[in-house]
Write a protein that holds these residues in place. Structure first.
Motif, PDB file in Angstrom:
ATOM      1  N   ASP A 182       0.825  -1.213   0.000  1.00  0.00           N
ATOM      2  CA  ASP A 182       0.000   0.000   0.000  1.00  0.00           C
ATOM      3  C   ASP A 182       0.858   1.261   0.000  1.00  0.00           C
ATOM      4  N   ALA A 183       1.925   1.251   0.785  1.00  0.00           N
ATOM      5  CA  ALA A 183       2.777   2.436   0.917  1.00  0.00           C
ATOM      6  C   ALA A 183       3.459   2.806  -0.398  1.00  0.00           C
ATOM      7  N   ALA A 184       3.541   1.870  -1.345  1.00  0.00           N
ATOM      8  CA  ALA A 184       4.169   2.151  -2.637  1.00  0.00           C
ATOM      9  C   ALA A 184       3.159   2.658  -3.669  1.00  0.00           C
ATOM     10  N   CYS A 185       1.889   2.764  -3.273  1.00  0.00           N
ATOM     11  CA  CYS A 185       0.848   3.243  -4.195  1.00  0.00           C
ATOM     12  C   CYS A 185       0.930   4.750  -4.367  1.00  0.00           C
ATOM     13  N   HIS A 186       0.509   5.212  -5.534  1.00  0.00           N
ATOM     14  CA  HIS A 186       0.370   6.640  -5.786  1.00  0.00           C
ATOM     15  C   HIS A 186      -0.846   6.869  -6.672  1.00  0.00           C
ATOM     16  N   CYS A 187      -1.368   8.089  -6.627  1.00  0.00           N
ATOM     17  CA  CYS A 187      -2.527   8.482  -7.431  1.00  0.00           C
ATOM     18  C   CYS A 187      -2.134   9.706  -8.242  1.00  0.00           C
TER      19      CYS A 187
END
Length: 145
Positions: A65-70
């Motif tokens: 999750d911490a590697a996700c970006h929008c």
């Protein structure tokens, strides 16, 4: 690198690292672009929400999750970042947060009197009025001399 001859490495560091020009306990990893990483180093992943690391078995990637970006309005936001927090002008607070899988989670709630986040300018809806041209005929009078 060395041409033809390689040093004899000790048992505790049996591999010769040509990039570092020394004996090492473990070999590193190479990514698709040919970049070298030492064991334990983080490796860039072009895939959203993946965290990768160089291991003795090669580059290993896992969902993170911490590697996700929008992406929103040309800007990149990290996981859990607030993208916007605004009002609709009639008592509703509208928020958007970067969430799991790189999705934007939007919520609309009644505003409290003391918001926990700074509120930006409310959405303003405007319409440009149509231009109407009116022609008025003004009678002319002749002057007799």
């Amino acid at each position: 690198g060395l041409e033809g001859c390689y040093p004899k490495c000790p048992e505790d560091k049996p591999f010769f690292d040509e990039d570092e020009m020394n004996c090492v306990a473990q070999c590193g990893c190479y990514d698709a672009e040919g970049n070298h990483y030492k064991p334990g180093a983080k490796v860039y992943s072009p895939i959203n929400c993946q965290s990768c690391e160089c291991t003795t078995e090669g580059i290993q990637c896992v969902y993170d999750d911490a590697a996700c970006h929008c992406e929103y309005a040309g800007k990149v936001y990290n996981y859990n970042d607030t993208i916007y927090h605004t009002t609709d002008g009639i008592g509703g607070c509208i928020s958007a947060v970067c969430g799991v899988n790189g999705t934007i989670t939007r919520s609309i709630e009644m505003c409290t009197t003391t918001p926990s986040l700074p509120i930006s300018v409310p959405f303003t809806f405007t319409a440009t009025p149509a231009v109407t041209t009116v022609t008025i005929a003004v009678p002319t009078t002749g002057i007799c001399v």
